[in-house]
Motif scaffolding. Structure first.
Motif, short mmCIF file in Angstrom:
data_model
loop_
_atom_site.label_atom_id
_atom_site.label_comp_id
_atom_site.label_asym_id
_atom_site.label_seq_id
_atom_site.Cartn_x
_atom_site.Cartn_y
_atom_site.Cartn_z
N VAL A 7 57.50 51.68 -38.43
CA VAL A 7 58.82 52.11 -39.05
C VAL A 7 58.65 53.80 -39.41
N SER A 8 59.40 54.57 -39.09
CA SER A 8 59.46 55.82 -39.33
C SER A 8 60.80 56.28 -40.02
N LEU A 9 60.61 57.15 -40.93
CA LEU A 9 61.68 57.73 -41.65
C LEU A 9 61.92 59.08 -41.74
N SER A 10 63.02 59.64 -41.38
CA SER A 10 63.27 61.04 -41.44
C SER A 10 63.30 61.34 -43.07
N TRP A 11 62.97 62.65 -43.27
CA TRP A 11 62.99 63.33 -44.68
C TRP A 11 63.86 64.29 -44.96
#
Ligand SMILES: Nc1ncnc2c1ncn2[C@@H]1O[C@H](COP(=O)(O)OP(=O)(O)OP(=O)(O)O)[C@@H](O)[C@H]1O
Ligand SMILES: [Mg+2]
Length: 373
Positions: free
Chosen positions: A124-128
């Protein structure tokens, strides 16, 4: 040389490795099963992370474990980017570990903007930056998946006070979870107990969390008997029997703080040196940490003088003030002085017992005495 499991330096990860703390485990269990929010509070190195990790792993609790200190490593302080990376990593862990949640979680997370799930690797990756994932929406997704699976997910936030740098309203977020996401249980930990109270605003009638049950679990130092028993067991695992007098001295010096007992046991069983040498090495590291903290402050010199005074022996407010004034050769404003003392207490560096202030950690005391400029 074998280093015994009991003296392993990393936080312990299961009940088999954990010495003592049955009561605290019971409380965590109760909160997980029937409550909503637990706060595990205690000085540095009293075993908070070990307690929480061992609990989560040994009871197979699906969890999102966020180490806010790790999120702060790159920049010194936690940033939105660091936090997003850490949360992504924690969600990845959850996804890989929990088969019962996997499909549901992938679906729920997939519908949130700013979140991407890579299917082949299950990460899972999240944009910041702009278009960053909304934390509430993300937790709603987790709650939905948990509900469908008939599970409760623990959201563990280690060193929650560090989140103050992010400008997220932590109290508000927890209140939101409390009221709206019944399948998420929150466990926070903090070493800077006063700052945790500030961040969660416990006991403040204006706080969003006010009136909602937050169970505080206070980490205790080991008693003298427990500390001796801990050391004997660890050394016997290593096939060693240091003289009883040395163990007594170690316990006198390290004051029941399990992290220091572990460090001493680890160093001694690795043949690194005598008790004094081990304590000095630890104290030099603590002094370096303190230096980093102090140089950031405008009141650097005054903090140094306060710490030097309090390292001599437990002192009253007025005694410390007199000592600092003598050093500066000038009178100090009461209010300003009280602020500085209060801040040191909030950070868990000074401890107030009755009317006296003392340096809470014996190795930090040694650091101040011997190595602080
Ligand atoms: N119950 C325990 N049994 C055995 N070892 C422990 C226990 N609790 C902590 N330790 C050891 O003590 C050290 C500190 O533990 P831990 O990191 O869990 O404490 P902490 O309170 O989270 O510390 P910090 O404030 O630095 O984050 C580690 O080396 C860990 O392995
Ligand atoms: Mg910890």
């Amino acid at each position: 040389m074998v280093v015994p499991a009991l003296f392993k330096l990393e936080p312990k990860e299961s009940l088999d490795e954990l010495y003592n703390f049955e009561e605290e485990i019971k409380m965590l269990r109760l909160v997980y099963e029937t409550g909503r929010v637990a706060a595990v509070l205690g000085l540095r190195r009293t075993g908070k992370s070990s307690l929480v990790k061992s609990f989560l792993n040994s009871f197979n609790v699906p969890h999102i474990y966020i180490d806010v200190r790790r999120a702060a490593v790159a920049a010194g302080r936690v940033t939105a980017r660091g936090f997003a990376a850490e949360l992504g990593r924690a969600l990845t862990d959850l996804l890989r570990r929990e088969d019962s949640l996997k499909g549901k979680l992938i679906r729920a997370l997939g519908s949130i903007s700013g979140v991407s799930v890579s299917l082949p690797t299950l990460s899972v990756s999240l944009s910041w930056g702009r278009g960053r994932a909304d934390l509430a929406a993300l937790l709603e997704a987790v709650n939905r998946a948990a509900e469908e699976a008939g599970r409760r997910v623990a959201l563990a936030i280690d060193e929650v006070q560090e989140l103050r740098w992010l400008g997220v309203g932590v109290a508000k977020l927890l209140a939101y979870i409390y009221d709206n996401l019944p399948n998420i249980v929150v466990i926070v930990t903090g070493s800077e107990v006063g700052l945790v109270h500030d961040v969660l605003r416990l006991g403040d009638p204006e706080s969003p969390l006010y009136g909602r049950a937050v169970v505080e679990i206070k980490m205790k130092r080991l008693t003298r008997e427990q500390a001796l028993d801990f050391l004997r067991r660890g050394f016997s695992e290593a096939g060693m029997r240091p003289p009883e007098r040395e163990l007594e001295e170690a316990v006198d010096l390290l004051d029941g703080i399990i992290g220091w007992l572990t460090y001493y046991g680890w160093a001694r069983s690795s043949g690194i040196g005598s008790l004094e040498e081990i304590a000095d090495t630890a104290a030099r590291q603590e002094a370096a940490e303190l230096e980093k903290l102090l140089v950031k402050s405008r009141a650097e010199a005054r903090y140094r003088a306060i710490l030097k005074a309090a390292a001599l022996r437990p002192m009253r407010w007025a005694e410390i003030k007199r000592a600092v004034e003598a050093q500066e050769g000038a009178e100090i404003d009461d209010k300003n002085f009280t602020e500085l003392i209060r801040h040191l207490v909030k950070m868990g560096i000074l401890e107030k017992t009755g009317e006296h202030y003392a340096i809470a950690d014996p190795i930090v005391r040694r650091a101040v005495e011997k190595y602080l400029r």
